[in-house]
Write a protein that holds these residues in place. Structure first.
Motif, PDB file in Angstrom:
ATOM      1  N   ARG A 170       4.374 -18.250  23.446  1.00 47.71           N
ATOM      2  CA  ARG A 170       3.141 -18.571  23.384  1.00 47.71           C
ATOM      3  C   ARG A 170       2.468 -17.763  24.499  1.00 47.71           C
ATOM      4  NH1 ARG A 170       0.102 -24.460  23.652  1.00 47.71           N
ATOM      5  NH2 ARG A 170      -2.116 -23.685  23.481  1.00 47.71           N
ATOM      6  N   GLU A 171       1.469 -16.974  24.069  1.00 42.98           N
ATOM      7  CA  GLU A 171       0.459 -16.166  25.011  1.00 42.98           C
ATOM      8  C   GLU A 171      -0.322 -17.092  25.879  1.00 42.98           C
ATOM      9  OE1 GLU A 171      -2.091 -12.220  24.675  1.00 42.98           O
ATOM     10  OE2 GLU A 171      -2.298 -13.770  23.140  1.00 42.98           O
ATOM     11  N   GLN A 172      -0.368 -16.914  27.205  1.00 48.85           N
ATOM     12  CA  GLN A 172      -1.286 -17.806  28.113  1.00 48.85           C
ATOM     13  C   GLN A 172      -2.516 -17.097  28.134  1.00 48.85           C
ATOM     14  OE1 GLN A 172       0.126 -20.656  29.256  1.00 48.85           O
ATOM     15  NE2 GLN A 172       2.029 -20.007  27.891  1.00 48.85           N
ATOM     16  N   ILE A 173      -3.569 -18.066  27.591  1.00 43.13           N
ATOM     17  CA  ILE A 173      -4.907 -17.601  27.612  1.00 43.13           C
ATOM     18  C   ILE A 173      -5.837 -18.300  28.649  1.00 43.13           C
ATOM     19  CG2 ILE A 173      -6.942 -17.304  26.267  1.00 43.13           C
ATOM     20  CD1 ILE A 173      -5.318 -16.565  23.811  1.00 43.13           C
ATOM     21  N   SER A 212      -9.011 -13.918  24.795  1.00 40.99           N
ATOM     22  CA  SER A 212      -9.422 -13.918  23.348  1.00 40.99           C
ATOM     23  C   SER A 212     -10.828 -13.386  22.968  1.00 40.99           C
ATOM     24  CB  SER A 212      -9.157 -15.376  22.829  1.00 40.99           C
ATOM     25  OG  SER A 212      -9.600 -15.562  21.565  1.00 40.99           O
ATOM     26  N   ASP A 234      -0.759 -18.572  18.294  1.00 45.35           N
ATOM     27  CA  ASP A 234      -0.643 -18.322  19.584  1.00 45.35           C
ATOM     28  C   ASP A 234       0.348 -17.522  20.079  1.00 45.35           C
ATOM     29  OD1 ASP A 234      -2.929 -20.044  19.395  1.00 45.35           O
ATOM     30  OD2 ASP A 234      -1.631 -21.790  19.770  1.00 45.35           O
ATOM     31  N   LYS A 255      -6.687  -9.646  33.535  1.00 42.23           N
ATOM     32  CA  LYS A 255      -5.563 -10.669  33.356  1.00 42.23           C
ATOM     33  C   LYS A 255      -6.204 -11.876  33.895  1.00 42.23           C
ATOM     34  CE  LYS A 255      -3.953  -9.796  38.201  1.00 42.23           C
ATOM     35  NZ  LYS A 255      -2.591  -9.187  38.830  1.00 42.23           N
ATOM     36  N   ASN A 292       0.391  -5.853  28.254  1.00 42.57           N
ATOM     37  CA  ASN A 292      -0.398  -5.933  29.569  1.00 42.57           C
ATOM     38  C   ASN A 292       0.481  -4.579  30.264  1.00 42.57           C
ATOM     39  OD1 ASN A 292      -2.408  -7.960  29.572  1.00 42.57           O
ATOM     40  ND2 ASN A 292      -0.451  -9.381  29.691  1.00 42.57           N
ATOM     41  N   GLY A 294       2.079 -14.228  21.537  1.00 40.95           N
ATOM     42  CA  GLY A 294       2.059 -13.136  22.210  1.00 40.95           C
ATOM     43  C   GLY A 294       2.580 -11.822  21.265  1.00 40.95           C
ATOM     44  N   TYR A 295       1.835 -10.667  21.331  1.00 41.97           N
ATOM     45  CA  TYR A 295       2.252  -9.653  20.475  1.00 41.97           C
ATOM     46  C   TYR A 295       3.563  -9.157  20.683  1.00 41.97           C
ATOM     47  CZ  TYR A 295       2.416  -4.939  18.232  1.00 41.97           C
ATOM     48  OH  TYR A 295       2.631  -3.811  17.634  1.00 41.97           O
ATOM     49  N   LYS A 296       3.682  -9.128  21.951  1.00 43.73           N
ATOM     50  CA  LYS A 296       5.248  -8.498  22.592  1.00 43.73           C
ATOM     51  C   LYS A 296       6.232  -9.436  22.054  1.00 43.73           C
ATOM     52  CE  LYS A 296       7.281  -6.872  26.909  1.00 43.73           C
ATOM     53  NZ  LYS A 296       6.824  -6.758  28.321  1.00 43.73           N
ATOM     54  N   GLU A 297       6.030 -10.728  22.169  1.00 42.85           N
ATOM     55  CA  GLU A 297       7.019 -11.600  21.717  1.00 42.85           C
ATOM     56  C   GLU A 297       7.158 -11.640  20.213  1.00 42.85           C
ATOM     57  OE1 GLU A 297       5.979 -12.371  25.594  1.00 42.85           O
ATOM     58  OE2 GLU A 297       4.821 -12.272  23.933  1.00 42.85           O
TER      59      GLU A 297
END
Length: 600
Positions: A346-349, A431, A131, A426, A412, A133-136
């Motif tokens: 965590r990426e918010q989806i 996913s 979960d 957005k 993003n 995020g790629y940036k994180e």
């Protein structure tokens, strides 16, 4: 106040409780029952000795020597039995048999809880990584992730068992102290004093072991990080003989790890060797006090010694198991910290709406800047039409890879809007959006498994999946290669595909994306690491896929973009020009020069 007390003294219990809930209480109650059954059975040894010595049934005065525990004899009489040797021994055996059964159930339940806890914690770690995020993810230490998920998992198992052994030993200790109070109050006071004094001896060891354990986990993260880099960069380190210098760093970390392990081992050895002398010293001291000071009777001293042995044994085993928990606490803390960090990143989806097919994709005035303020893209406008082929070319640092990362949804935009099917991206389920993309990179991703599992990612070998697998193999031009293998789709490819060629690896990665049933295929410099002949074969693959998918190509080589419907020339984060290959040759001096110099 109460909250602070719980956080200070019961923080570990609250942590385990958050995973296992009421099942922990069941485990502790079962330990209590084990202690009570054992204690009651031991208490009946006194009347057995008295009956054996006197040759007659138990009298009231003899029952009083058991203190408050005489209720056991009263209970037996209440059931209608005489207090003779056979009856008392029978009840004593029954109690010990019940204790054995409870101990088995207790141990079995504890192992089940341990498996459940470790499994749940590892699931959380895997879910947290998924979960993230790629940036994180880019800000994480890969060594810490690998070490926590792999090596520290062993410490979780040992740590769990050691902690609950400590809790159970503490409960049994309290049980025997409680029984001691019922039989001889002075004895209980002496045991408490002895336990407190022995705890002072080991407190120093506990504190230092905990520090060493936490330090060991951090060093493990560092070692894993350097080791991963050594494996990944082995060719370079070997070719330049830098490995002779690099290995000194690895050995330095190993030395520090061994130093911490040695400290933990020394503390454990002290604990182990000190147990017996401490028990003996406290036993002798209490016997002397009871006989010479308190004037205890032989039977009360005997009962005291029985409980004394049990209580003091659990004092020391409690200290030993707690030492074991502290020795492994680094793994627990590392896992907790990583789960927390994963949650923060965590990426918010969004759940809805989903993207079942990409029918249109537009980038409107897109810009992207890194947190340090460096601007990579500036006001990029692109309309990606279905089933068309697009190419992005430009010098290194022109923003091509960042643009692809934006399109595929890894990051993003800082400014601007990306629309999918007419809606802001957005606001859709990212996913399901990403599932519509196939991504083929310069370094093909190959798992150490069979061709079938590499293409299908471990799908079941059902007729439908085998059909889809065959179609993907055909589209990727792998059927001839596959038919020449003795084990066909069950052929193992080795670590990172070491057992096949670069072109075959690239075809396998293409087949995987085609099996996925995507709308958009991205080739990110997919042929730049291949020789000319293999590149030509892969290019034929790409040409055959044109018109069947929306294709995005990032390339430095001319051969991979000649047939693209639209080529975007990028420079310093901007789209400098666009058009077909021939159109750009005519209107862009820079593109023409790049073609002449073969810079892509």
């Amino acid at each position: 106040m109460i909250k602070r007390i719980f956080e200070k003294y019961f923080r570990h219990f609250l942590f385990f409780y958050s995973f296992l809930g009421y099942k922990i209480i069941i485990l502790l109650v079962s330990s209590l029952l084990v202690g009570l059954l054992d204690g009651f059975g031991l208490a009946l040894f006194i009347p057995v000795f008295q009956i054996a010595a006197d040759g007659s049934d138990i009298t009231g005065a003899e029952a009083d020597s058991m203190g408050e525990l005489r209720f056991l004899l009263t209970w037996i009489e209440g059931l209608g039995f005489d207090l003779n040797l056979n009856v008392v021994i029978t009840f004593m055996v029954i109690l010990f048999v019940l204790k054995a059964i409870m101990r088995f159930l207790d141990g079995y339940f504890k192992i089940k809880l341990q498996n459940q806890f470790v499994k749940k914690l590892r699931y959380q770690l895997v879910d947290g990584l998924s979960d993230l995020g790629y940036k994180e993810f880019l800000n994480f230490d890969s060594g810490k992730i690998q070490n926590t998920l792999a090596s520290e998992g062993i410490k979780l198992t040992y740590g769990f068992l050691a902690y609950f052994n400590s809790l159970q030993h503490a409960i049994l200790l309290l049980v025997y102290i409680g029984l001691a109070m019922l039989s001889n109050f002075q004895f209980a006071i002496l045991v408490s004093i002895g336990g407190y004094l022995s705890n002072l001896v080991f407190k120093y060891l506990f504190t230092n072991t905990e520090k060493a354990s936490i330090g060991l986990s951090k060093l493990g993260n560092t070692f894993q990080s350097f080791l991963v880099q050594a494996v990944y960069n082995f060719k370079y380190l070997k070719a330049t003989d830098y490995f002779s210098s690099y290995k000194l760093k690895l050995k330095d970390v190993i030395d520090k790890i061994e130093h911490n392990q040695r400290k933990i081992g020394i503390y454990s050895a002290i604990m182990s060797s000190a147990r017996e002398p401490i028990i003996l010293a406290v036993v002798v001291l209490i016997i002397l006090i009871q006989v010479n000071v308190l004037g205890g009777t032989m039977s009360s001293i005997l009962l005291s010694l029985i409980f004394l042995y049990r209580a003091l044994n659990y004092i020391v085993t409690l200290q030993g198991s707690w030492q074991g928990f502290i020795s492994n606490i680094g793994g627990l803390l590392a896992s907790v910290d990583l789960i927390r960090d994963f949650k923060l990143g965590r990426e918010q989806i969004k759940e809805q709406p989903t993207v079942d097919q990409i029918q249109s994709l537009q980038l409107k005035s897109i810009s992207f800047s890194y947190p340090n303020g460096f601007r990579v893209l500036e006001n990029v406008d692109i309309n990606l039409r279905p089933l068309s082929t697009y190419a992005f070319v430009g010098e290194s640092g022109s923003g091509k890879t960042t643009l692809v990362n934006l399109i595929i949804g890894l990051i993003n935009p800082t400014d601007g809007l990306i629309e999918v099917n007419g809606a802001a991206r957005k606001n859709v389920n990212i996913s399901t959006y990403r599932k519509r993309f196939g991504y083929i990179t310069q370094e093909p991703v190959i798992f150490n498994d069979t061709i079938f599992n590499n293409v299908t990612l471990w799908a079941e070998k059902s007729p439908l999946n085998l059909k889809r697998f065959g179609e993907a193999i055909q589209l990727a031009n792998l059927q001839e290669f596959l038919s020449g293998l003795p084990e066909r789709e069950d052929t193992y490819l080795g670590d990172n595909g070491v057992l096949i060629s670069g072109g075959q690896k690239q075809r396998v990665s293409i087949a995987r994306e085609l099996y996925k049933n995507v709308d958009v295929l991205i080739f990110d410099e997919a042929t730049s690491a291949l020789d000319s002949e293999t590149e030509k074969a892969i290019q034929t693959n790409i040409d055959n896929l044109m018109g069947k998918f929306t294709i995005i190509i990032i390339a430095h080589r001319l051969s991979t973009i000649r047939k693209a419907d639209t080529i975007y020339l990028m420079e310093k984060g901007n789209i400098k020009d666009e058009g077909t290959f021939d159109e750009l040759i005519d209107k862009s001096k820079k593109f023409k020069r790049m073609v002449e110099l073969q810079e892509f």
